[in-house]
Scaffold this motif. Structure first.
Motif, short mmCIF file in Angstrom:
data_model
loop_
_atom_site.label_atom_id
_atom_site.label_comp_id
_atom_site.label_asym_id
_atom_site.label_seq_id
_atom_site.Cartn_x
_atom_site.Cartn_y
_atom_site.Cartn_z
N GLU A 91 0.78 -1.24 0.00
CA GLU A 91 0.00 0.00 0.00
C GLU A 91 0.82 1.30 0.00
OE1 GLU A 91 -3.25 -0.29 -0.31
OE2 GLU A 91 -3.17 -2.47 -0.09
N GLU A 92 1.98 1.33 0.62
CA GLU A 92 2.67 2.59 0.83
C GLU A 92 3.83 2.87 -0.13
OE1 GLU A 92 3.84 3.28 4.85
OE2 GLU A 92 1.93 2.55 5.63
N ARG A 93 4.40 1.87 -0.71
CA ARG A 93 5.55 2.11 -1.58
C ARG A 93 5.13 2.97 -2.77
NH1 ARG A 93 6.47 -3.32 -5.06
NH2 ARG A 93 4.28 -3.71 -5.38
N VAL A 94 6.05 3.77 -3.25
CA VAL A 94 5.73 4.73 -4.30
C VAL A 94 6.15 4.24 -5.67
CG1 VAL A 94 5.84 6.69 -2.72
CG2 VAL A 94 7.89 5.99 -4.00
N ILE A 95 6.59 3.01 -5.76
CA ILE A 95 7.10 2.47 -7.01
C ILE A 95 6.02 1.65 -7.72
CG2 ILE A 95 8.74 0.78 -7.96
CD1 ILE A 95 9.92 3.48 -7.12
N GLU A 96 5.89 1.88 -9.01
CA GLU A 96 5.00 1.08 -9.85
C GLU A 96 5.74 -0.17 -10.34
OE1 GLU A 96 1.82 -0.35 -11.74
OE2 GLU A 96 1.81 1.45 -10.51
N SER A 97 6.95 0.01 -10.84
CA SER A 97 7.74 -1.11 -11.34
C SER A 97 9.20 -0.70 -11.41
CB SER A 97 7.26 -1.55 -12.73
OG SER A 97 7.41 -0.49 -13.66
N GLY A 98 10.09 -1.69 -11.49
CA GLY A 98 11.51 -1.39 -11.59
C GLY A 98 12.36 -2.58 -11.21
N TRP A 99 13.66 -2.35 -11.10
CA TRP A 99 14.60 -3.42 -10.79
C TRP A 99 15.82 -2.87 -10.08
CZ3 TRP A 99 13.69 -1.44 -15.59
CH2 TRP A 99 14.76 -0.83 -16.21
N HIS A 100 16.45 -3.77 -9.35
CA HIS A 100 17.69 -3.45 -8.65
C HIS A 100 18.89 -3.85 -9.49
CE1 HIS A 100 14.91 -3.71 -5.26
NE2 HIS A 100 15.75 -2.88 -4.67
#
Length: 171
Positions: A106-115
């Motif tokens: 619920e709180e994270r601001v990321i839609e998608s991505g990678w490390h």
């Protein structure tokens, strides 16, 4: 396959978009393996060092990044002890599975991505990670940011503590 996911501090207001800090610019270093276990890759999904034990603290941390990048929140939460704590800038301490799950869902601001992990150093139960995250925020902004994570593992290979820091101008 859906794009990978990752949590980061809300960077949209800071205007942070770290050009030149992409996955191919991550530094690659080696340390004395007799003192520290070191595993490096351009992406967290790359094969681990041949000397890495599947149940080692470093392997648990790599599993964490793979799961978070894949968006597998249920499996990710299982890597934490029931009373684990997570400390990150801009948030109250997250304690326990319920708080961690709420944060990731619920709180994270990321839609998608990678490390992109450039360095993992493990000594005993302590693991330090340096890398770059690239992704898309929920508001549609692209972000690339360097991070450092510190994990404390248990003998079972779960996390009792995680602390995150971001390389971003604040003062």
């Amino acid at each position: 396959m859906r794009p990978n996911t990752r949590i980061v501090q809300d960077l949209s207001s800071s205007g942070a978009n770290w050009a030149g800090m992409g996955p191919h610019s991550a530094p690659r270093h080696a340390l004395n393996p007799s003192r520290s276990e070191v595993a490096m890759s351009q992406r967290t999904h790359a094969p681990m060092d041949n000397h890495a034990d599947r149940n080692s603290p470093t392997s648990a941390v790599r599993r964490y990044y793979n799961l978070v990048d894949e968006g597998d929140i249920g499996a990710l939460i299982s890597l934490f002890e029931p009373d684990a704590e997570y400390h990150r800038p801009g948030y109250e301490t997250l304690a326990g599975h319920a708080a961690l799950e709420h944060f990731y869902r619920e709180e994270r601001v990321i839609e998608s991505g990678w490390h992109v992990v450039s360095r993992i150093i493990s000594e005993g139960p302590e693991v330090a990670v340096h890398g770059t995250f690239e992704g898309i925020l929920r508001n549609g902004d692209m972000v690339t940011i360097r991070f450092a994570d510190f994990f404390t593992t248990t003998p079972r290979g779960t996390f009792s503590l995680r602390e995150t820091f971001f390389y971003t101008p604040l003062v």
